[in-house]
Design a protein around this motif. Sequence first.
Motif, PDB file in Angstrom:
ATOM      1  N   VAL A 806       0.876  -1.136   0.094  1.00 12.45           N
ATOM      2  CA  VAL A 806      -0.107   0.085   0.025  1.00 12.45           C
ATOM      3  C   VAL A 806       0.880   1.138  -0.012  1.00 12.45           C
ATOM      4  N   LEU A 807       1.985   1.296   0.804  1.00 15.31           N
ATOM      5  CA  LEU A 807       2.620   2.417   1.021  1.00 15.31           C
ATOM      6  C   LEU A 807       3.763   2.709  -0.401  1.00 15.31           C
ATOM      7  N   MET A 808       4.175   1.372  -1.088  1.00 14.62           N
ATOM      8  CA  MET A 808       4.802   1.740  -2.160  1.00 14.62           C
ATOM      9  C   MET A 808       3.923   2.159  -3.373  1.00 14.62           C
ATOM     10  N   THR A 809       2.783   1.730  -3.375  1.00 15.08           N
ATOM     11  CA  THR A 809       1.560   2.329  -4.310  1.00 15.08           C
ATOM     12  C   THR A 809       1.289   3.631  -4.185  1.00 15.08           C
ATOM     13  N   ALA A 810       1.021   4.146  -2.870  1.00 15.70           N
ATOM     14  CA  ALA A 810       0.821   5.487  -2.676  1.00 15.70           C
ATOM     15  C   ALA A 810       2.033   6.592  -2.805  1.00 15.70           C
ATOM     16  N   GLY A 811       3.136   6.142  -2.781  1.00 11.43           N
ATOM     17  CA  GLY A 811       4.357   6.954  -2.918  1.00 11.43           C
ATOM     18  C   GLY A 811       4.904   6.853  -4.482  1.00 11.43           C
ATOM     19  N   ALA A 812       4.148   6.081  -5.095  1.00  6.44           N
ATOM     20  CA  ALA A 812       4.723   6.088  -6.465  1.00  6.44           C
ATOM     21  C   ALA A 812       5.047   7.295  -7.248  1.00  6.44           C
ATOM     22  N   GLU A 813       4.036   8.289  -7.099  1.00  2.00           N
ATOM     23  CA  GLU A 813       4.215   9.690  -7.530  1.00  2.00           C
ATOM     24  C   GLU A 813       5.127  10.387  -7.132  1.00  2.00           C
ATOM     25  N   ALA A 814       5.512  10.127  -5.752  1.00  2.00           N
ATOM     26  CA  ALA A 814       6.841  10.888  -5.238  1.00  2.00           C
ATOM     27  C   ALA A 814       7.908  10.271  -5.124  1.00  2.00           C
ATOM     28  N   GLY A 815       8.047   9.407  -6.032  1.00  2.00           N
ATOM     29  CA  GLY A 815       9.464   8.760  -6.430  1.00  2.00           C
ATOM     30  C   GLY A 815       9.859   7.909  -5.300  1.00  2.00           C
ATOM     31  N   ILE A 816       8.905   7.261  -4.322  1.00  2.00           N
ATOM     32  CA  ILE A 816       9.265   6.538  -3.215  1.00  2.00           C
ATOM     33  C   ILE A 816      10.350   5.333  -3.582  1.00  2.00           C
ATOM     34  N   ARG A 817      11.323   5.047  -2.886  1.00  2.00           N
ATOM     35  CA  ARG A 817      12.060   3.767  -3.010  1.00  2.00           C
ATOM     36  C   ARG A 817      12.489   3.455  -1.599  1.00  2.00           C
ATOM     37  N   PRO A 818      12.773   1.894  -1.492  1.00  2.00           N
ATOM     38  CA  PRO A 818      13.309   1.503  -0.376  1.00  2.00           C
ATOM     39  C   PRO A 818      14.674   1.838   0.065  1.00  2.00           C
ATOM     40  N   PHE A 819      14.793   2.153   1.156  1.00  3.45           N
ATOM     41  CA  PHE A 819      16.257   2.225   1.479  1.00  3.45           C
ATOM     42  C   PHE A 819      16.795   1.288   2.526  1.00  3.45           C
ATOM     43  N   GLY A 820      18.018   0.700   2.466  1.00 11.07           N
ATOM     44  CA  GLY A 820      18.444  -0.192   3.366  1.00 11.07           C
ATOM     45  C   GLY A 820      19.399   0.343   4.622  1.00 11.07           C
ATOM     46  N   VAL A 821      19.879  -0.485   5.446  1.00  9.14           N
ATOM     47  CA  VAL A 821      20.560  -0.394   6.736  1.00  9.14           C
ATOM     48  C   VAL A 821      21.716   0.685   6.435  1.00  9.14           C
ATOM     49  N   GLU A 822      22.449   0.580   5.459  1.00  8.92           N
ATOM     50  CA  GLU A 822      23.614   1.353   4.973  1.00  8.92           C
ATOM     51  C   GLU A 822      23.114   2.899   4.898  1.00  8.92           C
ATOM     52  N   ALA A 823      22.147   2.893   4.296  1.00  5.47           N
ATOM     53  CA  ALA A 823      21.799   4.305   3.944  1.00  5.47           C
ATOM     54  C   ALA A 823      21.128   4.784   5.176  1.00  5.47           C
ATOM     55  N   GLN A 824      20.605   4.220   6.002  1.00  5.56           N
ATOM     56  CA  GLN A 824      19.904   4.312   7.368  1.00  5.56           C
ATOM     57  C   GLN A 824      21.047   4.948   8.117  1.00  5.56           C
ATOM     58  N   ARG A 825      22.217   4.296   8.190  1.00  8.90           N
ATOM     59  CA  ARG A 825      23.322   4.572   9.174  1.00  8.90           C
ATOM     60  C   ARG A 825      24.058   5.886   8.498  1.00  8.90           C
ATOM     61  N   LEU A 826      24.126   6.134   7.281  1.00  5.62           N
ATOM     62  CA  LEU A 826      24.556   7.270   6.888  1.00  5.62           C
ATOM     63  C   LEU A 826      23.644   8.511   7.142  1.00  5.62           C
ATOM     64  N   LEU A 827      22.371   8.300   7.286  1.00  6.13           N
ATOM     65  CA  LEU A 827      21.611   9.500   7.581  1.00  6.13           C
ATOM     66  C   LEU A 827      21.650   9.645   8.886  1.00  6.13           C
ATOM     67  N   ARG A 828      21.638   8.678   9.867  1.00  2.00           N
ATOM     68  CA  ARG A 828      21.819   9.169  11.341  1.00  2.00           C
ATOM     69  C   ARG A 828      23.100   9.665  11.560  1.00  2.00           C
ATOM     70  N   LEU A 829      24.288   9.191  10.754  1.00  2.00           N
ATOM     71  CA  LEU A 829      25.475   9.922  11.036  1.00  2.00           C
ATOM     72  C   LEU A 829      25.521  11.393  10.757  1.00  2.00           C
ATOM     73  N   GLU A 830      24.865  11.583   9.809  1.00  6.03           N
ATOM     74  CA  GLU A 830      24.579  13.182   9.488  1.00  6.03           C
ATOM     75  C   GLU A 830      23.865  13.809  10.546  1.00  6.03           C
ATOM     76  N   LYS A 831      23.172  13.103  11.530  1.00  9.01           N
ATOM     77  CA  LYS A 831      22.344  13.677  12.587  1.00  9.01           C
ATOM     78  C   LYS A 831      23.197  13.622  13.935  1.00  9.01           C
ATOM     79  N   GLY A 832      24.351  12.819  13.852  1.00 11.01           N
ATOM     80  CA  GLY A 832      25.161  12.586  14.801  1.00 11.01           C
ATOM     81  C   GLY A 832      24.781  11.493  15.918  1.00 11.01           C
ATOM     82  N   HIS A 833      23.526  10.739  15.465  1.00 12.85           N
ATOM     83  CA  HIS A 833      23.115   9.704  16.516  1.00 12.85           C
ATOM     84  C   HIS A 833      23.937   8.659  16.625  1.00 12.85           C
ATOM     85  N   VAL A 834      24.126   8.295  17.989  1.00 10.00           N
ATOM     86  CA  VAL A 834      25.053   7.020  18.316  1.00 10.00           C
ATOM     87  C   VAL A 834      24.237   5.807  17.993  1.00 10.00           C
ATOM     88  N   ILE A 835      24.925   4.780  17.462  1.00 11.72           N
ATOM     89  CA  ILE A 835      24.652   3.374  17.359  1.00 11.72           C
ATOM     90  C   ILE A 835      25.257   2.684  18.554  1.00 11.72           C
TER      91      ILE A 835
END
Length: 966
Positions: A806-835
């Motif tokens: 449902v979410l992938m269909t609803a986000g098709a116009e917005a160009g939604i794409r799944p992202f993995g753990v590597e991207a998540q860790r990069l994004l949190r690093l930009e925020k300085g969040h500790v793992i």
Amino acid sequence: MMPARLPAPMGLLIDRERPLSFQFDGQTYQGLAGDSIASALLANQRWLLSRSFKYHRPRGPMTMAGEDANTLVQLPGAPNTLADVQPLAAGQDVSAQNVNGSLERDRNAWLGKASRFMPVGFYYRSFYKPKGAWKLWEPIIRKQAGLGVLDLTLRPDYHDKAFVFADVAVVGAGPAGLQAALSAAEAGAEVLLIEQQAYLGGALAWSRFALDAEAAGQLRQQLLQAVSEHPKIRVMTQATCNGWFTDNFLPVIQGQRMHKVRAQQVIVASGAYDQPVVFHNNDLPGIVLTSAAQRLMRLYAVKPGERAVVLTGNDHGYLAALELLEQGVQLAALVDLRSAPHDPTLLEQLEARQVPCHLHSTVYAASAGKAQGRIDSVEVRAISGRGTVSETAAHYACDLLCMSSGYMPAYQLLCQAGAQLSYDDEHAAFRLQQLPANLHIAGSVNGFHQLDNVLADARRAANAALSGLGQPTPAEDNFTEEPGCNADWPLFAHPKGKEFVDLDEDLQIADIINATRHGYRDIQLVKRFSTVGMGPSQGRHSALPTARLVAAATQRSVSETGVTTARPPFVAETLAHLAGRSFDPYRQTPLHDRHTAAGAQWMPAGNWQRPAYYGSPGSRNESMQAEALQVRNGVGLIDVSTLGGLDVRGPDAAEFLNRFYTFAFVKQPVGRSRYALLTNEQGVVIDDGVCARFADEHFYVSATTSGVEQVYRQMLKWNAQWRLDVDIANVTSAFAAVNLAGPLSRQVLEQAGCDLDLSATAFPYLEVREGKVAGIPARLLRVGFVGELGYEIHVPARYAGALWDVLMTAGAEAGIRPFGVEAQRLLRLEKGHVIIGQDTDGMSHPGEIGMDWAIARKKPFFVGKRSIEILEAHPAKRRLVGFRLPAGSAQPLEGHLVLEGDNISGNVTSCEYSPNLQAIIGLAYCSPGQASPGQSLSIRVAGGQLVQAEVIKPPFYDPDNQRQEL
């Protein structure tokens, strides 16, 4: 040509119709299926199998039961293999080990002549001075040390573990073990019978218990038939019970599997070890225990020699002598350490066959011939006192000496269980006492050696086990009086020495006595100083003579001296057995198939498989950065089902969390979430998560993927102490979760059909709601781990696929794409969040990782509070800081060192190139003096290059947190 064998019924284990060729030290030999390597070599008259560890003396088999180190050989990929129990295989390539040159002409054999210069413990007193001498000696000693050769390229075969449960476990399947198993099973108990050898029956298979040579074999057949036909008995052969642990836990190794056995009752019928006599040159090839000669004849149909001498301290030696005669071995003499046998008929039988019999005498010395160093004669003298002999000697030519001074119980498992091994000095007999509850012994390990008594004792032990199970027991048998079977002093010192107490370590009588003269009066210290009993045979034949020698030298009794401690394992075990299966078990989320279809490349996360990124193999950086940019500029979707989920409910739920985590939760409003930092009692950070309050008495707490099991255990542990009115449930598997993140995530969620008001005022940052998404019941949390507007949506696991679609269909116009753990860790690093676990270690406390804000200091208590206060009262030793490098710089990796001058001050914990910031950013530990923003941080990267990074105060991206609060 096949070597000659004794006729049937000799040869219980061999198949005469299946010849096998094999090689030993480059020479080809013939054996039979069922042979051990050693029995096949002895059938070919090959008695020299190894060289001793210290003096490189020629050695041949002594026990033929895997109980001595004389048969250690090298197999391809398997050093230190016991040839007397290793099955022969076609084409097997066997070689000697611990030799310099060849087995026949070992260049290190000269060491025996230099033994006077290598007394016991000489290495402790010789190689430490003058200062620096050890550097000279070390390479020489290391070259001489060791036995076989390891194959470092070998990959072990598949190994695994299995759990086995039984009412009664019987260890040992000799006559006592077989009878005990039958008696327990006939009363209704489920019995597991464990036997180390490949055959059942123990000594019944090879020993002669009476003048009637067939009586033991007939009894064995009766017992085997009854055991094999009984439905309540499970039999394991070639299975070694390698230890005893609390509550009757038995690790049993069988082939490539370790069975973890739990039994309500255990009966140990492990038998006893035939004991040698100690005299000059008692280690020559051709000198064996009487039990070894009987095993060779009965099990392998190998004639052990042409002309033999039997040296005995019990009546069993006479029976072995009769067996040798009947199989065509000429008996040169029988030598009895005693004044007379208990059964005079035995002496009459030998004298009727014109066998010279020497009573109250001993073999004083043995001599070697030129062929393989094998024995060729013995010197017999009358015993004049304890350990002393007369001047008059008789000499006998022989190529075989069979000896038995008595028996020592196989006590190892029982002493591991806490039993006490005591010694009766008057009767030269051991007894095992003070057994723990639910552990019983039977047979010769309990001091019984006459067959009727062995069987009666087995029935008694079975009754004791049945009584422990709460079952009625039949009346017990009567025991007949049994004569002793141990010689009181079978040790005879010789002016030329070479009377070996411990054949593994080449230790002589003088070595043990000299250890006591150096002040080592305790048997445990003698062991450590001299290394007696520390070799592969673990004191099976050296413990008793050592105890006797130490007792005499210190003017004590053997009972006062005792024997050395027995510890598991009972026999050597491989690392592969301990490790078990070579595989990594993992869990899959309910969305695994969706990720596979989307091109996920997998990575382990705890015991889960998670998408690292989506794209072709090897495109990690490009895919990760594209996914991160999509989240920053549009919308992305990530599966976070692996996060731990814990439901905490009850009147004291808030109080419980207030004590458990560092933050305050008693006044947390319903419909609100709060960051939850967890420390242990030492103040070390061990986990974190989000605590969402859905009702006054209901909290939903998340934990890290790899930490949830630990958090759950800790919650249960602490509540067992606090006894609060709260229920704790691990609901990780019950829920699946996704994180919809990015500036367009609200628009996509509305398009998907959410029945909640998603406006910023109605559903602000850090609020939580329960509602429906596309008709699916859901828990929604507004969180910002990646630093963008985002919704964490938790739904029952069975609806995960429908929600994703449902979410992938609803986000098709917005160009939604799944992202993995590597991207998540990069994004949190930009925020300085500790793992936790990546940016922290086993010493990290909140103050040094910048988590002071997550501590409610007004609380009277939380787990770790006192330790944190103590740590904060001391000057800081390190800080976790952010750093930045220009794009194109050499990129540090996790673990690279941070330097302060020439000293190591910390290490990098996270580092990536940020396409959004167009710079390399990371987190690292450094000294407090390096932690101020704007300072330069010196990091040593690959190749030893130093890069200078600028210290930055996180977050690197959106420092005012405006985007996650849209």
